[in-house]
Design a protein around this motif. Structure first.
Motif, PDB file in Angstrom:
ATOM      1  N   ALA A 125      -8.589   0.669 -14.776  1.00 42.30           N
ATOM      2  CA  ALA A 125      -7.230   0.642 -13.865  1.00 42.30           C
ATOM      3  C   ALA A 125      -6.609  -0.050 -12.924  1.00 42.30           C
ATOM      4  N   ALA A 126      -5.868  -0.195 -12.100  1.00 42.89           N
ATOM      5  CA  ALA A 126      -5.728  -0.096 -10.820  1.00 42.89           C
ATOM      6  C   ALA A 126      -4.656   0.306 -10.143  1.00 42.89           C
ATOM      7  N   GLU A 127      -4.426  -0.636  -8.691  1.00 44.21           N
ATOM      8  CA  GLU A 127      -4.008   0.473  -7.590  1.00 44.21           C
ATOM      9  C   GLU A 127      -2.883  -0.331  -6.985  1.00 44.21           C
ATOM     10  N   TRP A 128      -1.607   0.336  -7.098  1.00 46.53           N
ATOM     11  CA  TRP A 128      -0.501  -0.151  -6.410  1.00 46.53           C
ATOM     12  C   TRP A 128      -0.264   0.466  -4.973  1.00 46.53           C
ATOM     13  N   ASP A 129      -0.284  -0.202  -3.960  1.00 48.09           N
ATOM     14  CA  ASP A 129       0.058   0.370  -2.699  1.00 48.09           C
ATOM     15  C   ASP A 129       1.006  -0.224  -1.949  1.00 48.09           C
ATOM     16  N   PHE A 130       1.732   1.075  -1.102  1.00 55.75           N
ATOM     17  CA  PHE A 130       3.478   0.398  -0.519  1.00 55.75           C
ATOM     18  C   PHE A 130       3.701   1.141   0.734  1.00 55.75           C
ATOM     19  N   THR A 131       4.805   0.700   1.425  1.00 53.85           N
ATOM     20  CA  THR A 131       5.163   2.129   1.769  1.00 53.85           C
ATOM     21  C   THR A 131       7.180   1.694   2.335  1.00 53.85           C
ATOM     22  N   TYR A 132       7.651   2.646   1.935  1.00 51.79           N
ATOM     23  CA  TYR A 132       9.115   2.420   2.278  1.00 51.79           C
ATOM     24  C   TYR A 132       9.872   3.760   3.227  1.00 51.79           C
ATOM     25  N   GLU A 133      11.528   3.094   3.541  1.00 52.72           N
ATOM     26  CA  GLU A 133      11.614   3.957   4.371  1.00 52.72           C
ATOM     27  C   GLU A 133      12.168   5.485   3.531  1.00 52.72           C
ATOM     28  N   ARG A 134      12.643   6.041   3.947  1.00 56.11           N
ATOM     29  CA  ARG A 134      13.902   7.310   3.516  1.00 56.11           C
ATOM     30  C   ARG A 134      13.895   8.559   4.491  1.00 56.11           C
ATOM     31  N   ASP A 135      15.169   8.166   4.662  1.00 55.64           N
ATOM     32  CA  ASP A 135      16.110   9.377   5.770  1.00 55.64           C
ATOM     33  C   ASP A 135      15.206   8.698   7.409  1.00 55.64           C
ATOM     34  N   GLY A 136      14.996   7.286   7.283  1.00 55.97           N
ATOM     35  CA  GLY A 136      14.301   7.024   9.277  1.00 55.97           C
ATOM     36  C   GLY A 136      13.005   7.516   8.768  1.00 55.97           C
ATOM     37  N   VAL A 137      12.115   7.877   7.416  1.00 59.97           N
ATOM     38  CA  VAL A 137      10.970   8.291   7.489  1.00 59.97           C
ATOM     39  C   VAL A 137       9.447   7.617   6.521  1.00 59.97           C
ATOM     40  N   PRO A 138       9.027   6.813   7.346  1.00 56.99           N
ATOM     41  CA  PRO A 138       8.169   5.817   6.552  1.00 56.99           C
ATOM     42  C   PRO A 138       7.575   6.732   5.523  1.00 56.99           C
ATOM     43  N   ARG A 139       7.559   6.013   4.284  1.00 55.04           N
ATOM     44  CA  ARG A 139       6.712   6.606   3.113  1.00 55.04           C
ATOM     45  C   ARG A 139       5.762   6.242   2.875  1.00 55.04           C
ATOM     46  N   ARG A 140       4.588   6.716   2.036  1.00 52.40           N
ATOM     47  CA  ARG A 140       3.453   5.520   1.952  1.00 52.40           C
ATOM     48  C   ARG A 140       2.912   6.873   0.380  1.00 52.40           C
ATOM     49  N   VAL A 141       2.889   5.056  -0.631  1.00 48.94           N
ATOM     50  CA  VAL A 141       3.132   5.618  -2.158  1.00 48.94           C
ATOM     51  C   VAL A 141       2.192   4.770  -2.489  1.00 48.94           C
ATOM     52  N   THR A 142       0.518   6.058  -3.473  1.00 43.46           N
ATOM     53  CA  THR A 142      -0.050   4.687  -4.145  1.00 43.46           C
ATOM     54  C   THR A 142       0.242   5.599  -5.742  1.00 43.46           C
ATOM     55  N   VAL A 143      -0.049   4.025  -5.990  1.00 43.79           N
ATOM     56  CA  VAL A 143       0.643   4.487  -7.682  1.00 43.79           C
ATOM     57  C   VAL A 143      -0.915   4.192  -8.042  1.00 43.79           C
ATOM     58  N   VAL A 144      -1.543   4.537  -9.307  1.00 42.74           N
ATOM     59  CA  VAL A 144      -2.806   4.324 -10.140  1.00 42.74           C
ATOM     60  C   VAL A 144      -1.829   4.237 -11.368  1.00 42.74           C
TER      61      VAL A 144
END
Length: 179
Positions: A125-144
Motif C-alpha cells: 500500500a501507498a498513501e498520497w496526501d495533498f490539498t487544493y482549493e474549491r470555491d475558496g475553501v481549502p480541501r484536504r485529500v488522502t488517497v490510499v
C-alpha cells in the motif's frame, strides 16, 4: 454507442443463451455460459473489487463503505457523498512494480506527497496526501492505493481541511479492507 445500451445488450444475449439452452433438448445444444461476474459490486456495506485469477480463484478486495451516504457509480469508480465529505473507491488499470510506484504514477504532477503505507490485507500500500482549493475553501485529500496485480485499487477521502482530522474515521473504517 451508449455504454448502458451495450451493457444491456451483453446481459440480454447471455440471458437469451441460457433460456435457449433450457428449451433446446437436442444433442447439439450449446452450453449456456453464465454471464461474467461484475468486476465491482456493492454487497451490504462493502465495495467489492474482483481480482484476476492470478491472485487466487475468487479473490477480491472488499472495502467497507458508508451504507447511508449518496452513491454514484461510473464503471469501477464509486463515489459516496455526505455533505462536504467524499469517499471514493476505484480500480485503476496500471502496470506498476508496487503500490508506491503505481500511486506515484497516478499522482503525476498534481503535487502533495506519496509515501509507503503499512500493508493492508497483506497487500502493498501507498498513501498520497495533498490539498487544493474549491470555491475558496481549502480541501484536504488522502488517497490510499493497494497493489492488485494488473491494477491499483484506490480509496480516496476528501473533506474541508479544517474538518479533515475530525472526520478521518471515515477513511480509517474504509481501510479495514478484507481480501
Amino acid at each position: 454507442m451508449n455504454k448502458k445500451l451495450v451493457g444491456s445488450a451483453v446481459i440480454g444475449a447471455a440471458v437469451l443463451a441460457i433460456v435457449a439452452a433450457q428449451f433446446w433438448r437436442g444433442e447439439d445444444a450449446p452450453a449456456a455460459a453464465p454471464p461474467p461476474p461484475a468486476p465491482t459490486t456493492t454487497r451490504g456495506s462493502l465495495e467489492v473489487y474482483r481480482l484476476a485469477d492470478a491472485d487466487g480463484p475468487g479473490s477480491a478486495i472488499e472495502i467497507p463503505v458508508p451504507s447511508s451516504w449518496a452513491v454514484t457509480r461510473d464503471k469501477e469508480h464509486a463515489s459516496f457523498r455526505h455533505g462536504d465529505l467524499l469517499l471514493e473507491t476505484d480500480r485503476v488499470p496500471i502496470t506498476q512494480e508496487d503500490a508506491l510506484s503505481g500511486l506515484q504514477a497516478v499522482a503525476g504532477r498534481q503535487g502533495g506527497t506519496v509515501v509507503e503505507h503499512a500493508q493492508i490485507a497483506e497487500r502493498d500500500a501507498a498513501e498520497w496526501d495533498f490539498t487544493y482549493e474549491r470555491d475558496g475553501v481549502p480541501r484536504r485529500v488522502t488517497v490510499v492505493g493497494l497493489g492488485a496485480g494488473d491494477a491499483l485499487v484506490t480509496i480516496r477521502f476528501e473533506a474541508p481541511a479544517a474538518d479533515f482530522e475530525r472526520d478521518r474515521s471515515v477513511l480509517d473504517e474504509a481501510l479495514k479492507i478484507r481480501g
